[in-house]
Each structure stands twice: as C-alpha cells, then as structure tokens.
Write a protein that holds these residues in place. Structure first.
Motif, mmCIF file in Angstrom:
data_model
loop_
_atom_site.group_PDB
_atom_site.id
_atom_site.type_symbol
_atom_site.label_atom_id
_atom_site.label_comp_id
_atom_site.label_asym_id
_atom_site.label_seq_id
_atom_site.Cartn_x
_atom_site.Cartn_y
_atom_site.Cartn_z
ATOM 1 N N ALA A 146 -3.397 31.589 -1.434
ATOM 2 C CA ALA A 146 -2.843 32.921 -1.689
ATOM 3 C C ALA A 146 -1.590 33.173 -0.857
ATOM 4 C CB ALA A 146 -3.901 33.980 -1.401
ATOM 5 N N ALA A 147 -1.654 32.875 0.435
ATOM 6 C CA ALA A 147 -0.507 33.145 1.307
ATOM 7 C C ALA A 147 0.669 32.240 0.967
ATOM 8 C CB ALA A 147 -0.907 32.969 2.766
ATOM 9 N N ASP A 148 0.399 30.963 0.731
ATOM 10 C CA ASP A 148 1.486 30.027 0.439
ATOM 11 C C ASP A 148 2.143 30.355 -0.902
ATOM 12 O OD1 ASP A 148 2.886 27.748 1.548
ATOM 13 O OD2 ASP A 148 2.130 26.633 -0.189
ATOM 14 N N GLY A 149 1.335 30.668 -1.903
ATOM 15 C CA GLY A 149 1.911 31.035 -3.197
ATOM 16 C C GLY A 149 2.711 32.321 -3.129
ATOM 17 N N THR A 150 2.169 33.325 -2.458
ATOM 18 C CA THR A 150 2.886 34.589 -2.310
ATOM 19 C C THR A 150 4.179 34.387 -1.541
ATOM 20 O OG1 THR A 150 0.780 35.762 -2.308
ATOM 21 C CG2 THR A 150 2.691 36.955 -1.466
ATOM 22 N N GLU A 151 4.092 33.622 -0.486
ATOM 23 C CA GLU A 151 5.283 33.351 0.328
ATOM 24 C C GLU A 151 6.342 32.617 -0.491
ATOM 25 O OE1 GLU A 151 6.235 30.919 4.422
ATOM 26 O OE2 GLU A 151 4.174 31.111 3.731
ATOM 27 N N VAL A 209 4.038 37.822 5.381
ATOM 28 C CA VAL A 209 2.932 37.123 4.717
ATOM 29 C C VAL A 209 2.567 35.863 5.490
ATOM 30 C CG1 VAL A 209 2.308 35.823 2.637
ATOM 31 C CG2 VAL A 209 3.340 38.075 2.436
ATOM 32 N N ALA A 210 3.568 35.129 5.971
ATOM 33 C CA ALA A 210 3.285 33.916 6.743
ATOM 34 C C ALA A 210 2.564 34.252 8.044
ATOM 35 C CB ALA A 210 4.587 33.168 7.043
ATOM 36 N N GLY A 246 -0.924 35.156 7.248
ATOM 37 C CA GLY A 246 -1.647 33.933 6.884
ATOM 38 C C GLY A 246 -2.067 33.143 8.106
ATOM 39 N N VAL A 247 -1.182 33.029 9.085
ATOM 40 C CA VAL A 247 -1.524 32.324 10.331
ATOM 41 C C VAL A 247 -2.657 33.045 11.048
ATOM 42 C CG1 VAL A 247 -0.668 31.726 12.631
ATOM 43 C CG2 VAL A 247 0.733 31.232 10.631
ATOM 44 N N ALA A 248 -2.560 34.358 11.156
ATOM 45 C CA ALA A 248 -3.622 35.119 11.834
ATOM 46 C C ALA A 248 -4.956 34.988 11.107
ATOM 47 C CB ALA A 248 -3.221 36.594 11.931
ATOM 48 N N ALA A 249 -4.922 35.033 9.775
ATOM 49 C CA ALA A 249 -6.159 34.901 9.004
ATOM 50 C C ALA A 249 -6.755 33.509 9.148
ATOM 51 C CB ALA A 249 -5.889 35.210 7.535
ATOM 52 N N GLU A 250 -5.924 32.483 9.151
ATOM 53 C CA GLU A 250 -6.431 31.111 9.275
ATOM 54 C C GLU A 250 -7.066 30.873 10.648
ATOM 55 O OE1 GLU A 250 -6.920 29.132 6.945
ATOM 56 O OE2 GLU A 250 -5.460 29.565 5.386
ATOM 57 N N VAL A 251 -6.475 31.409 11.696
ATOM 58 C CA VAL A 251 -7.057 31.247 13.038
ATOM 59 C C VAL A 251 -8.372 32.029 13.136
ATOM 60 C CG1 VAL A 251 -6.698 31.710 15.492
ATOM 61 C CG2 VAL A 251 -4.865 30.713 14.141
ATOM 62 N N ALA A 252 -8.421 33.216 12.552
ATOM 63 C CA ALA A 252 -9.671 33.990 12.546
ATOM 64 C C ALA A 252 -10.761 33.256 11.767
ATOM 65 C CB ALA A 252 -9.429 35.373 11.954
ATOM 66 N N TRP A 267 -0.677 26.019 11.658
ATOM 67 C CA TRP A 267 -0.597 26.821 10.442
ATOM 68 C C TRP A 267 0.812 27.380 10.255
ATOM 69 C CZ3 TRP A 267 -3.427 26.229 6.511
ATOM 70 C CH2 TRP A 267 -4.742 25.825 6.643
ATOM 71 N N ALA A 268 1.515 27.683 11.345
ATOM 72 C CA ALA A 268 2.903 28.130 11.221
ATOM 73 C C ALA A 268 3.770 27.019 10.627
ATOM 74 C CB ALA A 268 3.439 28.570 12.574
ATOM 75 N N LEU A 269 3.502 25.779 11.031
ATOM 76 C CA LEU A 269 4.218 24.643 10.437
ATOM 77 C C LEU A 269 3.922 24.532 8.949
ATOM 78 C CD1 LEU A 269 3.923 21.645 12.940
ATOM 79 C CD2 LEU A 269 6.009 22.580 11.975
ATOM 80 N N VAL A 270 2.670 24.695 8.590
ATOM 81 C CA VAL A 270 2.288 24.597 7.182
ATOM 82 C C VAL A 270 2.938 25.714 6.366
ATOM 83 C CG1 VAL A 270 0.328 24.802 5.599
ATOM 84 C CG2 VAL A 270 0.138 23.371 7.629
ATOM 85 N N PHE A 271 2.921 26.929 6.906
ATOM 86 C CA PHE A 271 3.507 28.048 6.178
ATOM 87 C C PHE A 271 5.034 28.055 6.245
ATOM 88 C CE2 PHE A 271 -0.757 30.183 6.733
ATOM 89 C CZ PHE A 271 -1.091 30.063 5.398
ATOM 90 N N ALA A 272 5.622 27.135 6.977
ATOM 91 C CA ALA A 272 7.080 27.015 6.994
ATOM 92 C C ALA A 272 7.594 26.242 5.783
ATOM 93 C CB ALA A 272 7.547 26.321 8.276
#
Length: 157
Positions: A108-113, A128-129, A132-138, A39-44
């Motif tokens: 939401a996270a990707d657009g905001t970021e 935000v990233a 987003g990573v923490a929320a996706e893992v949860a 998810w960190a790669l995706v949010f990068a």
C-alpha cells in the motif's frame, strides 16, 4: 530416559527456561533503528526511479537493502540466541498476522508513494514513506512480541 511430562519440577523448570528465552527476544536498540533505515531504503525506490538521472541504476539500493536485512537478522540471532528471520507465513503462528500486515503495508505505501511521486506530489510522498517506515517498525515489534508470547505459552522455539 525418564518421562518429564509428569514431573512437576521438570515442567516448572521448562516454564522458567522458556520465560527467560522469551525475555531475551526483546530487540536491541540498534535492531529497531537499523530496521527503520532499511525500510527507508526500501521506500526510497520510487524517489530514485523518478529523481535519479536515466543512466543511474536503482539495483544497488535493492542490493544494499538485502545486505542490511541479512546483517540485521544475523545480529539479532547473535544478540538473542534465536533465529527468527525470513520464515514462511506458516511458522510461527503468532507472528503470521504481523507478517501479513508487513506485506500489506509495504504494498500500500509503496504503491501510493509511486503514484504520488509520478504525479509530482513530493511532500505527500515523503509523508507516506515516513508513515510506512513507522508502520513497518511497529509491525516488527508486534511480530517479535507475538514470538515472545508464543515462547511463554509453550509454542515452538
């Protein structure tokens, strides 16, 4: 073949076996940590579109994320004996709310970021990233917990 639906011993054996199968659905430590890296790669993505030089393509990040996702699903299937990845939103029903939430959190996270990076608010975009990573893992843990509950309740394996 005998009718096992009326045999209490066979039904109890089936319940015990489904409970053991559900217990095996606990994700290994490497699955959750690798999912966080994925998810960190995706949010990068929004960072790379802004801070990498113009000639550097961003598609290798997407290819790497897809390769990591496939390896994670293969490893989870090998570790647990159950293949759970990349199904549609109709099956299994217990994991559906978590999958929809994954999509909503990602968008939401990707657009905001993206808009924060574009506006020059780098620290806010990093926060935000990370959220987003923490929320996706949860949400991944919630999805697997829903599958375990469905297995224990007698749903589809």
């Amino acid at each position: 073949m005998r009718d096992v639906a009326r045999d209490p011993a066979a039904l109890e054996l089936l319940r015990v076996q489904r409970g053991r199968l559900a217990d095996r659905m606990r994700p290994p430590w490497w699955y959750l940590s690798s999912s966080a890296i994925l998810w960190a790669l995706v949010f990068a993505g929004p960072f790379s579109s802004r801070y990498l030089p113009r000639g550097v393509p961003t598609w290798p990040i997407l290819v790497a994320a897809l390769a990591v996702a496939c390896l994670l699903q293969w490893g989870l299937a090998r570790a647990t004996g159950i293949k759970v990845g990349f199904r549609n939103l109709r099956y299994p029903a217990s994991g559906r709310p978590a999958r929809i939430a994954v999509l909503v959190v990602f968008l939401a996270a990707d657009g905001t970021e993206f808009f924060l990076v574009r506006g020059g608010l780098l620290v806010a975009a990093i926060v935000v990233a990370a959220l987003g990573v923490a929320a996706e893992v949860a949400l991944l843990q919630a999805q697997l917990r829903g599958i375990r509950q469905e297995l224990r309740a007698g749903g589809a394996a």
